[in-house]
Design a protein around this motif. Structure first.
Motif, PDB file in Angstrom:
ATOM      1  N   PRO A  88     -12.143   6.422  -5.675  1.00 59.39           N
ATOM      2  CA  PRO A  88     -11.950   6.111  -4.254  1.00 59.39           C
ATOM      3  C   PRO A  88     -12.544   7.152  -3.320  1.00 59.39           C
ATOM      4  O   PRO A  88     -12.551   6.959  -2.108  1.00 59.39           O
ATOM      5  CB  PRO A  88     -10.423   6.092  -4.130  1.00 59.39           C
ATOM      6  CG  PRO A  88      -9.960   7.069  -5.151  1.00 59.39           C
ATOM      7  CD  PRO A  88     -10.928   6.954  -6.299  1.00 59.39           C
ATOM      8  N   TYR A 148      -4.676  -0.973  -7.562  1.00 55.17           N
ATOM      9  CA  TYR A 148      -6.129  -1.045  -7.345  1.00 55.17           C
ATOM     10  C   TYR A 148      -6.532  -0.034  -6.280  1.00 55.17           C
ATOM     11  O   TYR A 148      -5.717   0.369  -5.427  1.00 55.17           O
ATOM     12  CB  TYR A 148      -6.552  -2.454  -6.930  1.00 55.17           C
ATOM     13  CG  TYR A 148      -6.269  -3.484  -7.988  1.00 55.17           C
ATOM     14  CD1 TYR A 148      -7.129  -3.671  -9.056  1.00 55.17           C
ATOM     15  CD2 TYR A 148      -5.112  -4.263  -7.936  1.00 55.17           C
ATOM     16  CE1 TYR A 148      -6.869  -4.601 -10.039  1.00 55.17           C
ATOM     17  CE2 TYR A 148      -4.831  -5.197  -8.917  1.00 55.17           C
ATOM     18  CZ  TYR A 148      -5.722  -5.364  -9.967  1.00 55.17           C
ATOM     19  OH  TYR A 148      -5.441  -6.277 -10.944  1.00 55.17           O
ATOM     20  N   LEU A 149      -7.805   0.341  -6.333  1.00 48.67           N
ATOM     21  CA  LEU A 149      -8.331   1.306  -5.368  1.00 48.67           C
ATOM     22  C   LEU A 149      -8.674   0.651  -4.047  1.00 48.67           C
ATOM     23  O   LEU A 149      -8.697   1.318  -3.016  1.00 48.67           O
ATOM     24  CB  LEU A 149      -9.578   1.986  -5.938  1.00 48.67           C
ATOM     25  CG  LEU A 149      -9.372   2.781  -7.236  1.00 48.67           C
ATOM     26  CD1 LEU A 149     -10.710   3.285  -7.749  1.00 48.67           C
ATOM     27  CD2 LEU A 149      -8.427   3.945  -6.997  1.00 48.67           C
ATOM     28  N   ARG A 150      -8.927  -0.649  -4.065  1.00 42.56           N
ATOM     29  CA  ARG A 150      -9.337  -1.350  -2.850  1.00 42.56           C
ATOM     30  C   ARG A 150      -8.631  -2.688  -2.776  1.00 42.56           C
ATOM     31  O   ARG A 150      -8.272  -3.279  -3.793  1.00 42.56           O
ATOM     32  CB  ARG A 150     -10.862  -1.564  -2.826  1.00 42.56           C
ATOM     33  CG  ARG A 150     -11.655  -0.274  -2.752  1.00 42.56           C
ATOM     34  CD  ARG A 150     -13.117  -0.510  -3.048  1.00 42.56           C
ATOM     35  NE  ARG A 150     -13.870   0.731  -3.050  1.00 42.56           N
ATOM     36  CZ  ARG A 150     -13.938   1.562  -4.084  1.00 42.56           C
ATOM     37  NH1 ARG A 150     -13.299   1.260  -5.197  1.00 42.56           N
ATOM     38  NH2 ARG A 150     -14.633   2.682  -4.003  1.00 42.56           N
ATOM     39  N   GLN A 151      -8.475  -3.168  -1.555  1.00 39.82           N
ATOM     40  CA  GLN A 151      -7.869  -4.480  -1.325  1.00 39.82           C
ATOM     41  C   GLN A 151      -8.995  -5.457  -1.006  1.00 39.82           C
ATOM     42  O   GLN A 151      -9.097  -5.985   0.099  1.00 39.82           O
ATOM     43  CB  GLN A 151      -6.852  -4.391  -0.176  1.00 39.82           C
ATOM     44  CG  GLN A 151      -6.050  -5.656   0.060  1.00 39.82           C
ATOM     45  CD  GLN A 151      -5.040  -5.488   1.171  1.00 39.82           C
ATOM     46  OE1 GLN A 151      -4.407  -4.449   1.286  1.00 39.82           O
ATOM     47  NE2 GLN A 151      -4.892  -6.499   2.017  1.00 39.82           N
ATOM     48  N   ASP A 152      -9.844  -5.706  -2.001  1.00 41.00           N
ATOM     49  CA  ASP A 152     -11.014  -6.542  -1.771  1.00 41.00           C
ATOM     50  C   ASP A 152     -10.973  -7.768  -2.673  1.00 41.00           C
ATOM     51  O   ASP A 152      -9.991  -8.017  -3.387  1.00 41.00           O
ATOM     52  CB  ASP A 152     -12.290  -5.740  -1.994  1.00 41.00           C
ATOM     53  CG  ASP A 152     -12.338  -5.084  -3.376  1.00 41.00           C
ATOM     54  OD1 ASP A 152     -11.463  -5.391  -4.210  1.00 41.00           O
ATOM     55  OD2 ASP A 152     -13.248  -4.273  -3.631  1.00 41.00           O
ATOM     56  N   LYS A 176     -21.816   1.613  -3.286  1.00 45.02           N
ATOM     57  CA  LYS A 176     -20.906   1.741  -2.142  1.00 45.02           C
ATOM     58  C   LYS A 176     -20.720   3.203  -1.737  1.00 45.02           C
ATOM     59  O   LYS A 176     -19.606   3.685  -1.505  1.00 45.02           O
ATOM     60  CB  LYS A 176     -19.559   1.086  -2.443  1.00 45.02           C
ATOM     61  CG  LYS A 176     -19.668  -0.413  -2.726  1.00 45.02           C
ATOM     62  CD  LYS A 176     -18.310  -1.054  -2.875  1.00 45.02           C
ATOM     63  CE  LYS A 176     -18.440  -2.531  -3.238  1.00 45.02           C
ATOM     64  NZ  LYS A 176     -19.180  -3.327  -2.262  1.00 45.02           N
ATOM     65  N   CYS A 222     -13.224  -4.333 -10.165  1.00 50.62           N
ATOM     66  CA  CYS A 222     -12.395  -3.685  -9.146  1.00 50.62           C
ATOM     67  C   CYS A 222     -12.171  -2.206  -9.445  1.00 50.62           C
ATOM     68  O   CYS A 222     -12.143  -1.379  -8.530  1.00 50.62           O
ATOM     69  CB  CYS A 222     -11.052  -4.410  -9.022  1.00 50.62           C
ATOM     70  SG  CYS A 222     -10.133  -4.512 -10.562  1.00 50.62           S
ATOM     71  N   ASN A 223     -12.020  -1.841 -10.729  1.00 46.82           N
ATOM     72  CA  ASN A 223     -11.715  -0.454 -11.074  1.00 46.82           C
ATOM     73  C   ASN A 223     -12.753   0.189 -11.986  1.00 46.82           C
ATOM     74  O   ASN A 223     -12.571   1.323 -12.415  1.00 46.82           O
ATOM     75  CB  ASN A 223     -10.345  -0.350 -11.750  1.00 46.82           C
ATOM     76  CG  ASN A 223      -9.206  -0.520 -10.766  1.00 46.82           C
ATOM     77  OD1 ASN A 223      -9.401  -0.382  -9.560  1.00 46.82           O
ATOM     78  ND2 ASN A 223      -8.038  -0.816 -11.263  1.00 46.82           N
ATOM     79  N   TYR A 227      -3.551   0.415  -3.513  1.00 43.03           N
ATOM     80  CA  TYR A 227      -3.035  -0.903  -3.145  1.00 43.03           C
ATOM     81  C   TYR A 227      -2.388  -1.546  -4.372  1.00 43.03           C
ATOM     82  O   TYR A 227      -2.916  -1.447  -5.483  1.00 43.03           O
ATOM     83  CB  TYR A 227      -4.166  -1.789  -2.619  1.00 43.03           C
ATOM     84  CG  TYR A 227      -4.839  -1.236  -1.375  1.00 43.03           C
ATOM     85  CD1 TYR A 227      -4.341  -1.509  -0.117  1.00 43.03           C
ATOM     86  CD2 TYR A 227      -5.951  -0.412  -1.490  1.00 43.03           C
ATOM     87  CE1 TYR A 227      -4.951  -0.994   1.017  1.00 43.03           C
ATOM     88  CE2 TYR A 227      -6.563   0.119  -0.368  1.00 43.03           C
ATOM     89  CZ  TYR A 227      -6.049  -0.182   0.888  1.00 43.03           C
ATOM     90  OH  TYR A 227      -6.652   0.337   2.005  1.00 43.03           O
ATOM     91  N   ARG A 251     -14.382   3.494 -11.424  1.00 41.97           N
ATOM     92  CA  ARG A 251     -14.670   3.658 -10.008  1.00 41.97           C
ATOM     93  C   ARG A 251     -13.736   4.700  -9.400  1.00 41.97           C
ATOM     94  O   ARG A 251     -12.577   4.844  -9.812  1.00 41.97           O
ATOM     95  CB  ARG A 251     -14.524   2.323  -9.270  1.00 41.97           C
ATOM     96  CG  ARG A 251     -15.523   1.273  -9.723  1.00 41.97           C
ATOM     97  CD  ARG A 251     -15.425   0.012  -8.905  1.00 41.97           C
ATOM     98  NE  ARG A 251     -15.822   0.216  -7.524  1.00 41.97           N
ATOM     99  CZ  ARG A 251     -15.829  -0.740  -6.608  1.00 41.97           C
ATOM    100  NH1 ARG A 251     -15.478  -1.991  -6.955  1.00 41.97           N
ATOM    101  NH2 ARG A 251     -16.195  -0.497  -5.366  1.00 41.97           N
ATOM    102  N   GLU A 272       0.838  -1.195   0.000  1.00 38.43           N
ATOM    103  CA  GLU A 272       0.000   0.000   0.000  1.00 38.43           C
ATOM    104  C   GLU A 272       0.868   1.239   0.000  1.00 38.43           C
ATOM    105  O   GLU A 272       2.019   1.219   0.451  1.00 38.43           O
ATOM    106  CB  GLU A 272      -0.944   0.013   1.203  1.00 38.43           C
ATOM    107  CG  GLU A 272      -0.262  -0.032   2.550  1.00 38.43           C
ATOM    108  CD  GLU A 272      -1.255  -0.110   3.694  1.00 38.43           C
ATOM    109  OE1 GLU A 272      -1.096   0.669   4.655  1.00 38.43           O
ATOM    110  OE2 GLU A 272      -2.179  -0.943   3.620  1.00 38.43           O
TER     111      GLU A 272
END
Length: 519
Positions: free
Chosen positions: A380, A184-188, A340, A361-362, A167, A378, A154
């Protein structure tokens, strides 16, 4: 030391400094200095004599000016060290430049200096750290194509003037040390799936085993042993690889990727950490990985060369996994859907209708009746992400709402073009938007053509856009498809003239043929 030994031996036999100098062809002053030191050591006893004979000769050398470590180099090193201090204050410790990065930056600037010289100067400037106990490492042997290690990293980057947390998914092949990374914008779970899909797609093969630590996207439960998540089981079923989990707090068990996260992050962002958009940062990561995999000195054992051997031992890539989440949303009165906590715009004719959204994811892909109606990247940041092209239909009915619309404000360059040239004629600007939409032009294309029009010494207007952007000649103007309530004065006059011409033609035909049937 051999020269000193010969001098002392000859002096013991002859007892004459001159005789020793003549026999060994050594300067008499040099012989005299060594003999004097020897005699002083003899007077001090056996311990002093033995210590003298085992010690290396010392030389008095003048203090010379430093030719490589110039003031310019010192200034550059100090500047980079101050930048490191700034990053540590902001919490970006992981983006700080190390001595090797500073040395590389100095070489790129055109200076010739050795790495030890840079390290010595940094050590002198910062001071040495407390001595730590050395760590012992156990070297491992890996088979080609067997293991691939995965980990998250990160960092904070400045994207479009906003400090953004990103991330980085990092893959490292254990045998060749071949590296690949993706932002990526999220660690999901979506990012976890997409990163693997992208990595396997890029190399065209699948390793036999993936190595993970105890990350939440890979480990579902620790009760009765570590249980993999549904996402990991789905990937194993599609791609055919197996997995291995590391022990808790044992990053050394996947040391390749642990080191790769640090190396790739510093290589990509230690010098530049400000970008206009995320895609620029993604390109920077790809470039950094390519430099690490293919160093300037092409060696037989480079990661890129060894990776070819690994690929031949890997599993074939037969199919890819779908990396999305499907949801159904109802479009609100602002022609947006809320995903979200963030509002994303859709075409305005879908208000109060249900749409199917595929959440990647993006990005988002929005479908209505199995037809792709919009695609959004997407963001953040919580708030609104509006596309002005989605509101052209409504703006044709409400031209006065254009100037203060949030969709226009979100595109700064387009708003500047509107304020400078179309503030008094919003209907003309809406016609430009409609024509651009019909020809699949974007808002960025309108801005680019606006600059092109100015470069041709023309003022941006409806006519100039018709000529330059849409390729319409002045004598080929068509009646705009707008209502009188939203049309400009020029469009009304043109529409009225066309109607009068038609009425005149009908009347003339009736006069020429008085017995013609009328309705």
């Amino acid at each position: 030391m051999l020269e000193r030994k010969d001098i002392i031996s000859e002096y013991e036999r002859s007892g004459s400094i001159r005789a020793v100098a003549r026999k060994l062809h050594i300067n008499r002053k040099t012989v005299k200095n060594y003999v004097s030191e020897y005699l002083e050591a003899v007077k001090g006893g056996d311990e002093t004599l033995v210590s003298y004979l085992k010690s290396e000769p010392s030389y008095k050398t003048p203090v010379r000016a430093k030719r490589a470590l110039t003031e310019e180099v010192c200034t550059m090193i100090d500047m980079l060290l101050r930048d490191n201090a700034r990053k540590r204050q902001q919490g970006d410790r992981k983006l700080c430049m190390k001595a090797s990065d500073i040395h590389a930056a100095i070489l790129h600037a055109g200076f010739k200096i050795s790495y030890p010289t840079v390290c010595n100067y940094i050590r002198t400037t910062l001071g040495s750290n407390a001595e730590e106990l050395p760590e012992c490492y156990i070297r491992q042997v890996y088979n080609p194509g067997q293991d691939c290690e995965f980990d998250w990293g990160e960092m904070y980057l400045t994207i479009d003037g906003r400090r953004t947390k990103l991330y980085m998914a990092v893959f490292t092949l254990a045998y060749s040390n071949y590296r690949a990374a993706y932002l990526y914008l999220r660690q999901d779970t979506q990012a976890f799936l997409e990163s693997h899909r992208q990595f396997f797609h890029d190399i065209g093969h699948v390793p036999h085993r993936m190595v993970y630590d105890n990350m939440r996207v890979a480990v579902a439960s620790f009760v009765g042993g570590k249980q993999p998540t549904d996402a990991l089981l789905r990937m194993e079923a599609v791609y055919g690889f197996t997995h291995r989990f590391c022990n808790a707090r044992s990053g050394n068990e996947k040391g390749h990727v642990e080191r790769s996260v640090e190396v790739v992050r510093r290589k990509a962002f230690c010098e530049v950490d400000t970008f206009n958009e995320i895609r620029e940062a993604e390109c920077q990561v790809v470039y950094a990985c390519s430099e690490l995999n293919s160093p300037l000195l092409v060696l037989e054992g480079s990661p890129e060369a060894k990776s070819q051997l690994e690929f031949r031992h890997m599993l074939p890539l037969k199919k890819e996994i779908g990396c999305f989440e499907q949801q159904t949303y109802t479009v609100d009165k602002y022609s947006t859907i809320v995903v979200k906590g963030i509002h994303y715009s859709v075409p305005d004719h879908l208000v109060e209708k249900k749409v199917n959204v595929f959440i990647y994811c993006n990005k988002l892909k929005i479908f209505c009746n199995r037809e792709l109606v919009a695609e959004q990247e997407r963001t953040p940041v919580n708030g609104w992400k509006l596309d002005l092209m989605h509101y052209v239909r409504t703006l044709k009915k409400k031209p006065g709402a254009l100037a203060g619309s949030a969709a226009l404000s979100m595109h700064g360059d387009l708003k500047k073009l509107f304020d400078a040239h179309f503030a008094d004629s919003p209907s003309d600007f809406i016609i430009v938007l409609q024509k651009a939409k019909d020809k699949d032009f974007s808002a960025d294309d309108i801005v680019a053509y606006g600059k092109k029009i100015r470069s041709l010494s023309m003022q941006p207007s409806l006519d100039s856009f018709r000529q330059v952007m849409f390729g319409e000649a002045d004598n080929e103007k068509t009646v705009p498809d707008v209502t009188l309530a939203t049309a400009s004065s020029a469009d009304i006059e043109e529409y009225a003239a066309s109607g009068i011409s038609k009425i005149t033609g009908i009347m003339n035909s009736n006069i020429a043929c008085p017995h013609a049937a009328t309705t």
